[in-house]
Design a protein around this motif. Structure first.
Motif, mmCIF file in Angstrom:
data_model
loop_
_atom_site.group_PDB
_atom_site.id
_atom_site.type_symbol
_atom_site.label_atom_id
_atom_site.label_comp_id
_atom_site.label_asym_id
_atom_site.label_seq_id
_atom_site.Cartn_x
_atom_site.Cartn_y
_atom_site.Cartn_z
ATOM 1 N N ALA A 26 38.799 72.859 -15.174
ATOM 2 C CA ALA A 26 38.109 72.496 -14.922
ATOM 3 C C ALA A 26 38.094 73.048 -12.828
ATOM 4 C CB ALA A 26 37.698 71.111 -14.367
ATOM 5 N N LYS A 27 37.011 73.372 -12.342
ATOM 6 C CA LYS A 27 37.270 74.498 -10.756
ATOM 7 C C LYS A 27 36.312 73.334 -10.015
ATOM 8 C CE LYS A 27 37.016 79.308 -11.844
ATOM 9 N NZ LYS A 27 36.486 78.736 -13.440
ATOM 10 N N GLU A 28 35.519 72.252 -10.226
ATOM 11 C CA GLU A 28 35.174 71.043 -9.252
ATOM 12 C C GLU A 28 35.462 70.251 -9.479
ATOM 13 O OE1 GLU A 28 32.505 71.617 -7.892
ATOM 14 O OE2 GLU A 28 31.802 73.355 -8.986
ATOM 15 N N ASP A 29 36.053 69.999 -8.068
ATOM 16 C CA ASP A 29 36.585 67.728 -8.207
ATOM 17 C C ASP A 29 35.939 66.938 -9.330
ATOM 18 O OD1 ASP A 29 38.510 68.356 -6.337
ATOM 19 O OD2 ASP A 29 38.019 68.218 -4.583
ATOM 20 N N LYS A 30 34.628 67.396 -8.887
ATOM 21 C CA LYS A 30 33.982 65.972 -9.656
ATOM 22 C C LYS A 30 33.812 66.123 -10.949
ATOM 23 C CE LYS A 30 29.250 67.300 -9.802
ATOM 24 N NZ LYS A 30 28.472 68.382 -9.448
ATOM 25 N N SER A 31 34.231 67.709 -11.759
ATOM 26 C CA SER A 31 35.112 67.046 -13.173
ATOM 27 C C SER A 31 36.323 66.140 -12.838
ATOM 28 C CB SER A 31 34.896 68.628 -13.457
ATOM 29 O OG SER A 31 33.422 69.408 -13.291
ATOM 30 N N CYS A 32 37.229 66.451 -12.769
ATOM 31 C CA CYS A 32 38.527 65.608 -12.330
ATOM 32 C C CYS A 32 38.182 64.451 -12.158
ATOM 33 C CB CYS A 32 39.446 66.275 -11.708
ATOM 34 S SG CYS A 32 39.285 67.883 -11.672
ATOM 35 N N MET A 33 37.434 63.823 -11.851
ATOM 36 C CA MET A 33 37.007 62.309 -11.121
ATOM 37 C C MET A 33 37.108 61.040 -12.347
ATOM 38 S SD MET A 33 34.655 62.295 -7.933
ATOM 39 C CE MET A 33 34.704 63.150 -6.574
ATOM 40 N N PHE A 34 37.727 60.432 -13.061
ATOM 41 C CA PHE A 34 37.590 59.687 -13.873
ATOM 42 C C PHE A 34 37.391 58.631 -13.829
ATOM 43 C CE2 PHE A 34 40.182 55.788 -15.156
ATOM 44 C CZ PHE A 34 40.532 56.320 -17.653
ATOM 45 N N ARG A 35 36.199 58.494 -14.131
ATOM 46 C CA ARG A 35 35.080 56.896 -13.930
ATOM 47 C C ARG A 35 35.085 55.999 -14.793
ATOM 48 N NH1 ARG A 35 32.444 62.160 -11.918
ATOM 49 N NH2 ARG A 35 33.313 62.600 -13.604
ATOM 50 N N VAL A 36 35.248 54.942 -14.227
ATOM 51 C CA VAL A 36 35.607 54.091 -15.044
ATOM 52 C C VAL A 36 34.717 52.513 -15.287
ATOM 53 C CG1 VAL A 36 37.772 52.138 -15.076
ATOM 54 C CG2 VAL A 36 38.173 54.483 -14.319
ATOM 55 N N GLY A 37 34.545 52.239 -15.803
ATOM 56 C CA GLY A 37 34.175 50.744 -15.750
ATOM 57 C C GLY A 37 34.673 49.847 -16.604
ATOM 58 N N ILE A 55 44.144 66.301 -15.945
ATOM 59 C CA ILE A 55 43.666 66.749 -17.947
ATOM 60 C C ILE A 55 42.820 67.336 -17.249
ATOM 61 C CG2 ILE A 55 43.073 65.898 -19.946
ATOM 62 C CD1 ILE A 55 44.777 63.723 -20.108
ATOM 63 N N VAL A 56 42.384 67.769 -16.463
ATOM 64 C CA VAL A 56 40.753 67.979 -16.999
ATOM 65 C C VAL A 56 40.825 69.546 -16.142
ATOM 66 C CG1 VAL A 56 38.815 68.063 -15.220
ATOM 67 C CG2 VAL A 56 39.632 65.992 -16.961
ATOM 68 N N ARG A 57 42.230 69.631 -14.991
ATOM 69 C CA ARG A 57 42.222 70.447 -14.393
ATOM 70 C C ARG A 57 42.853 71.231 -15.059
ATOM 71 N NH1 ARG A 57 41.992 70.678 -8.327
ATOM 72 N NH2 ARG A 57 40.147 70.367 -8.621
ATOM 73 N N GLU A 58 44.396 71.319 -15.565
ATOM 74 C CA GLU A 58 45.166 71.980 -16.005
ATOM 75 C C GLU A 58 44.979 72.387 -17.414
ATOM 76 O OE1 GLU A 58 49.022 70.033 -16.225
ATOM 77 O OE2 GLU A 58 48.757 69.504 -13.690
ATOM 78 N N ARG A 59 44.418 71.710 -18.712
ATOM 79 C CA ARG A 59 43.996 71.623 -19.731
ATOM 80 C C ARG A 59 42.301 72.386 -19.697
ATOM 81 N NH1 ARG A 59 45.807 68.626 -24.653
ATOM 82 N NH2 ARG A 59 44.077 69.204 -26.908
ATOM 83 N N TYR A 60 41.871 71.852 -19.275
ATOM 84 C CA TYR A 60 40.743 72.932 -19.142
ATOM 85 C C TYR A 60 40.633 73.959 -18.380
ATOM 86 C CZ TYR A 60 39.886 69.094 -22.970
ATOM 87 O OH TYR A 60 40.141 68.561 -23.829
#
Lengths: 132, 529
Positions: free
Chosen positions: B286-297, B279-284
């Motif tokens: 994003a160029k950076e990998d770290k933007s696409c990372m799903f950080r989960v608690g 979603i982060v890459r295709e919809r928005y």
């Protein structure tokens, strides 16, 4: 005429899964359910209970504030002229608090783990015992 | 859904066994640390960094909570998770007449910056991370945290932590809403921008599906609803045209419940991680990998715990914790076994923390990244879960998105339906729970001492609030509140710097909330059951 029950959550606690399950189960069991939702003031619950001429008022409380909120709701119902409407309470209630809730005005208490069918049976008994 | 076959708790049909044909193409399954991160965000998994053991805690007054935090940190906790009382969460001060029985009850009472100064006394804010379960008033609490850091001499840029700040799920399932959705989304976007520019190590939002789950949603719904919320917040920030996705996406994190269906929970986290990356890459773009990372608690526990034979919950939490780690979460809270009855005690909380420590240091599961990667079953289930998530998200998009679904009560009804279905399955015994409907005994549940807020503590809180109100500079209070009100009436001023000014002037939570209510009004809940 079907029995009417009011289901509400007094106070600020928003965990309404149990309240909604009970409301739906009661509806399926033939009750007419007036569901008010969360964050209801005791005075509002009392006013609607009287206005809607309900047979039972059910409170659901999971925040730990059950004794104070039950007392407030009971007192508000008395003030509003609905002191004869049975008040029942369910939620995260330690068994040591059951007597305190009864002292605060609850006629039945349903702690976590009470089967839904027991809640329905208990409500039916309350309605049958106090024809209004 | 139920064709008599075997299926997961979300209703995904399960074959008796899986084989090589069930694996996705190799391109879809790159190694850990490579987009779309199905196998985890980092090439070495937990070797680089273990997950954070984050225990939810906070009781009564700031003094008592401060003691509990210091105890948890001494016991090896690595992050604080602050529980706030309901008046603070709903925007009422401790002296509001409607909330007296709730002050300090399910968490700590915070009225002004003075309470934060006590709460974090002798806890260096540049050395710990603090997660606050706060939504309606998240922007205000963030302002307090920034101001408290400055009082300690800690620069904003060094503060680490997370505010939950996810209002959409509050409207549906947790209930600490204040203002209507549109202005609330604006305030959330303000916090996201502010964190990106001023507090870069702080997560501005933890999009929390957990509460959908606890209200009754299944695992697939939990993930889908949560990703839709994430999309809604990102859309809001992007639509302002002031920031690109890469400038703020790394500060967006997520939060879920892990319940009992072991492999489905693992698949949920793997599928969610992959879907969000796409979603982060295709919809928005994003160029950076770290933007696409799903950080989960996550939380292991919640509605998956039961009152009968309650010690059994220790076992449930341990399995759920294992599933969470195999799913690749970054932080975890393990619930105490007595949670279904009462607020946990120090003893039960410590045992819950020990459960994570055994998992991390004794079982060896953290030694190798994504140990289940390539498992025929886990990969097939991950694919099926992603497919289900995509379907649910598409349905919500067709209905006009999350704000419409919230305002119209659609989400409320989906969740209530699922909760009712599960209750029927429990009542009929179709879904088995040990101690509840299987191997039930006459054992009386153990009596648990709940935490009672002592009246003296509440009085101390009221006295402190009165004292702060007496001693604060009255002129600054009215000036900062007036400035906040003016800015709230516009829609292009970021409110965060103004809230920080209010915090430093010792304005109360209730005062700031009230000023914003005057401009924005209040949310009207749809009543659906």
């Amino acid at each position: 005429m079907p029995a009417r029950v009011l289901v509400a959550k007094p106070g600020l606690d928003g965990h309404d899964r149990g309240a909604k399950l009970v409301a739906r189960t009661l509806r399926d069991a033939g009750f007419e359910v007036v569901y008010l939702g969360i964050r209801q003031r005791p005075e509002a619950i009392a006013a609607i209970a009287v206005q809607e001429d309900v047979d039972v008022v059910g409170l659901s409380i999971l925040s730990g504030a059950h004794v104070a909120l039950t007392r407030k709701t009971h007192d508000a119902m008395v003030t509003a002229g609905g002191g004869d409407i049975p008040l029942v309470v369910g939620g995260t209630i330690p068994r040591v608090d059951v007597a305190k809730l009864e002292a605060a005005g609850a006629v039945a208490v349903y702690p976590t783990g009470t089967p839904l069918e027991s809640v329905v049976d208990s409500m039916k008994e309350l309605v049958a015992a106090a024809p209004r | 859904m139920d064709d008599g076959g075997v299926h997961s708790e979300s209703g995904i049909p399960l074959a008796p066994s899986y084989g090589p044909d069930d694996l996705p193409p190799a391109d879809d399954l790159p190694p850990p640390g490579v987009f779309p991160f199905t196998r985890g965000n980092f090439p070495t998994g937990y070797r680089g960094r273990l997950w954070t053991f984050r225990q939810y805690s906070g009781f009564g007054t700031p003094e008592e909570s401060n003691q509990r935090y210091r105890y948890l940190l001494e016991q090896g906790g690595t992050g604080l998770s602050v529980a706030l009382d309901l008046p603070t969460q709903c925007g009422y001060d401790s002296d509001h007449p409607d909330v007296e029985e709730e002050v300090g009850r399910v968490g700590v009472a915070i009225d002004t910056l003075a309470d934060f100064e006590i709460l974090f006394d002798a806890i260096p804010l540049d050395q710990i991370s603090t997660s606050m379960t706060i939504n309606g008033t998240a922007a205000i609490l963030l302002a307090f945290y920034v101001a408290a850091g400055e009082k300690q001499g800690v620069a904003r840029a060094k503060l680490r932590g997370t505010i939950q700040n996810d209002i959409l799920k509050e409207y549906v399932s947790r209930g600490t809403w204040i203002w209507p959705p549109r202005p609330s989304l604006r305030l959330i976007a303000d916090t996201i921008e502010f964190c990106a520019t001023d507090v870069p190590r702080f997560n501005a939002i933890s999009v929390a599906g957990a509460h959908f789950r606890d209200a009754g949603a299944n695992a697939a719904q939990e993930m889908a609803f949560t990703l839709m919320d994430g999309v809604t917040y990102c859309d809001e920030v992007i639509s302002r045209g002031r920031m690109t996705i890469d400038e703020f996406a790394p500060q967006v994190s997520f939060f879920f419940y892990t319940h009992g269906d072991f492999f489905e929970e693992i698949a949920k986290y793997r599928a969610g991680r992959r879907r969000w990356a796409k979603i982060v890459r295709e919809r928005y773009g994003a160029k950076e990998d770290k933007s696409c990372m799903f950080r989960v608690g996550c939380v292991a526990g919640g509605a998956s715990l039961y009152a009968p034979q309650a010690h059994t919950n220790i076992v449930r939490v341990a399995y759920e914790a294992l599933a969470s780690v195999l799913g690749g979460v970054q932080s975890m809270f393990t619930a105490a076994w007595d949670e279904p009855f009462a607020l946990p005690t120090e003893e039960s909380t410590t045992l819950a923390l020990r459960t994570q420590q055994v998992l991390a240091y004794e079982t060896g599961v953290a030694k190798v990244a994504d140990p289940l990667g390539g498992s025929y079953y886990v990969e097939a289930l991950t694919d099926a879960m992603e497919e289900r998530i995509v379907e649910i998200m598409a349905d919500l998009e067709r209905r006009g998105g999350m704000v419409d679904a919230v305002e119209q009560g659609y989400l409320h009804s989906l969740i209530a339906d699922e909760a009712f279905r599960v209750q029927q399955a429990l009542d009929s015994g179709e879904r088995k729970v040990v101690g509840l409907n299987t191997f039930a005994t006459d054992e009386v549940p153990p009596e648990v001492e709940g935490f009672e807020l002592d009246e003296a503590g509440r009085q101390r809180q009221l006295e402190r609030l009165a004292e702060v109100k007496r001693n604060r500079p009255a002129g600054e209070v009215s000036q900062t509140l007036e400035a906040l009100k003016k800015a709230a009436a516009t829609d292009d001023v970021n409110l965060m710097p103004l809230l920080v000014d209010c915090a430093k002037a010792y304005c109360t939570v209730g005062e700031m909330v009230e000023v914003l209510k005057q401009e924005w009004g209040e949310f009207q809940q749809p009543v659906v059951f």
